[in-house]
Motif scaffolding. Structure first.
Motif, PDB file in Angstrom:
ATOM      1  N   ALA A   1       0.839  -1.209   0.000  1.00 52.11           N
ATOM      2  CA  ALA A   1       0.000   0.000   0.000  1.00 52.11           C
ATOM      3  C   ALA A   1       0.871   1.254   0.000  1.00 52.11           C
ATOM      4  O   ALA A   1       0.613   2.215  -0.719  1.00 52.11           O
ATOM      5  N   LYS A   2       1.920   1.231   0.787  1.00 53.05           N
ATOM      6  CA  LYS A   2       2.846   2.360   0.837  1.00 53.05           C
ATOM      7  C   LYS A   2       3.562   2.514  -0.509  1.00 53.05           C
ATOM      8  O   LYS A   2       3.743   3.627  -1.005  1.00 53.05           O
ATOM      9  N   PHE A   3       3.972   1.397  -1.115  1.00 48.02           N
ATOM     10  CA  PHE A   3       4.627   1.451  -2.416  1.00 48.02           C
ATOM     11  C   PHE A   3       3.696   2.065  -3.461  1.00 48.02           C
ATOM     12  O   PHE A   3       4.093   2.943  -4.222  1.00 48.02           O
ATOM     13  N   ARG A   4       2.456   1.598  -3.491  1.00 45.42           N
ATOM     14  CA  ARG A   4       1.485   2.142  -4.461  1.00 45.42           C
ATOM     15  C   ARG A   4       1.309   3.649  -4.272  1.00 45.42           C
ATOM     16  O   ARG A   4       1.267   4.398  -5.230  1.00 45.42           O
ATOM     17  N   TYR A   5       1.208   4.074  -3.024  1.00 48.73           N
ATOM     18  CA  TYR A   5       0.995   5.489  -2.741  1.00 48.73           C
ATOM     19  C   TYR A   5       2.135   6.345  -3.280  1.00 48.73           C
ATOM     20  O   TYR A   5       1.924   7.397  -3.866  1.00 48.73           O
ATOM     21  N   HIS A   6       3.362   5.895  -3.091  1.00 48.15           N
ATOM     22  CA  HIS A   6       4.534   6.688  -3.472  1.00 48.15           C
ATOM     23  C   HIS A   6       5.004   6.482  -4.912  1.00 48.15           C
ATOM     24  O   HIS A   6       5.682   7.349  -5.454  1.00 48.15           O
ATOM     25  N   ASN A   7       4.675   5.343  -5.528  1.00 48.62           N
ATOM     26  CA  ASN A   7       5.339   4.986  -6.773  1.00 48.62           C
ATOM     27  C   ASN A   7       4.452   4.617  -7.954  1.00 48.62           C
ATOM     28  O   ASN A   7       4.964   4.512  -9.059  1.00 48.62           O
ATOM     29  N   VAL A   8       3.189   4.378  -7.746  1.00 51.06           N
ATOM     30  CA  VAL A   8       2.352   3.922  -8.855  1.00 51.06           C
ATOM     31  C   VAL A   8       1.520   5.096  -9.363  1.00 51.06           C
ATOM     32  O   VAL A   8       0.653   5.613  -8.663  1.00 51.06           O
ATOM     33  N   SER A   9       1.810   5.483 -10.587  1.00 53.00           N
ATOM     34  CA  SER A   9       1.090   6.596 -11.216  1.00 53.00           C
ATOM     35  C   SER A   9      -0.390   6.246 -11.348  1.00 53.00           C
ATOM     36  O   SER A   9      -0.755   5.075 -11.519  1.00 53.00           O
ATOM     37  N   PHE A  10      -1.245   7.255 -11.324  1.00 47.99           N
ATOM     38  CA  PHE A  10      -2.684   7.003 -11.335  1.00 47.99           C
ATOM     39  C   PHE A  10      -3.117   6.237 -12.581  1.00 47.99           C
ATOM     40  O   PHE A  10      -3.975   5.378 -12.531  1.00 47.99           O
ATOM     41  N   TRP A  11      -2.488   6.536 -13.743  1.00 50.35           N
ATOM     42  CA  TRP A  11      -2.903   5.846 -14.966  1.00 50.35           C
ATOM     43  C   TRP A  11      -2.451   4.382 -14.954  1.00 50.35           C
ATOM     44  O   TRP A  11      -3.108   3.527 -15.529  1.00 50.35           O
ATOM     45  N   VAL A  12      -1.369   4.096 -14.267  1.00 54.94           N
ATOM     46  CA  VAL A  12      -0.922   2.714 -14.126  1.00 54.94           C
ATOM     47  C   VAL A  12      -1.869   1.982 -13.179  1.00 54.94           C
ATOM     48  O   VAL A  12      -2.286   0.851 -13.456  1.00 54.94           O
TER      49      VAL A  12
END
Length: 178
Positions: free
Chosen positions: A112-123
């Motif tokens: 969850a922390k990784f997604r918040y910091h690293n996953v762009s919204f379009w990805v």
């Protein structure tokens, strides 16, 4: 759609001088694209696993230096960073030396922390459409370890009179060179 890919660039003194004399973000982006096309031996394309490698180190309080340095671009959705080679070497040394140990760290990370910091919204939207629920998939540790070995080899081969840079575009799914 994958996360954007980045490029490590090893510029000699002449190329660094040309880059510094290049004014404006658009012109610097064009410089990078031209450098990648004309100097493939001095570039390394890294897939989205560089995000994972940086995150593994961040969770272990290792300074972020695989792709962060002195910014050479001011605009949004693009980064061009001059890196300190010694700091990159230290960050790479802090990562595991075998695939099993890296796999263990990847599977233990806070997704969850990784997604918040690293996953762009379009990805994230694309992953949702695909039904993807996890960042770390079955093949992720093997890909991440292979990428880690590629980065180690590239950085280790950078001559002492060259400067290391990291470039990444968040436009068009991260395609720097088509």
């Amino acid at each position: 759609m994958p996360q954007p890919s980045g490029y490590y660039l090893a510029l000699d003194k002449k190329a660094v001088a040309r880059l510094r004399s290049t004014k404006g973000d658009r012109a610097r982006r064009a410089f990078v694209v031209d450098f990648i096309r004309t100097s493939p031996a001095r570039t390394l394309c890294v897939d989205e696993t560089h995000y994972l490698l940086e995150f593994v180190n961040r969770e272990r309080d290792v300074p972020e230096s695989l792709k962060w340095g002195k910014a050479m671009h001011k605009g949004q959705f693009y980064r061009l960073e001059r890196l300190e080679t010694a700091a990159v070497v230290a960050a790479l040394a802090a990562l595991p030396n075998d695939q099993a140990a890296l796999a263990k760290q990847l599977r233990a990370m806070d997704e969850a922390k990784f997604r918040y910091h690293n996953v762009s919204f379009w990805v994230a939207e694309e992953w949702e459409k695909q039904g993807r629920k996890h960042v770390v998939l079955r093949d992720t540790p093997a890909r991440a370890f292979a990428q880690l070995e590629d980065i180690r080899a590239f950085v280790g081969a950078v001559p002492s009179d060259h400067t290391l840079f990291f470039a990444i575009s968040y436009y068009d799914g991260g395609v720097l060179v088509g």
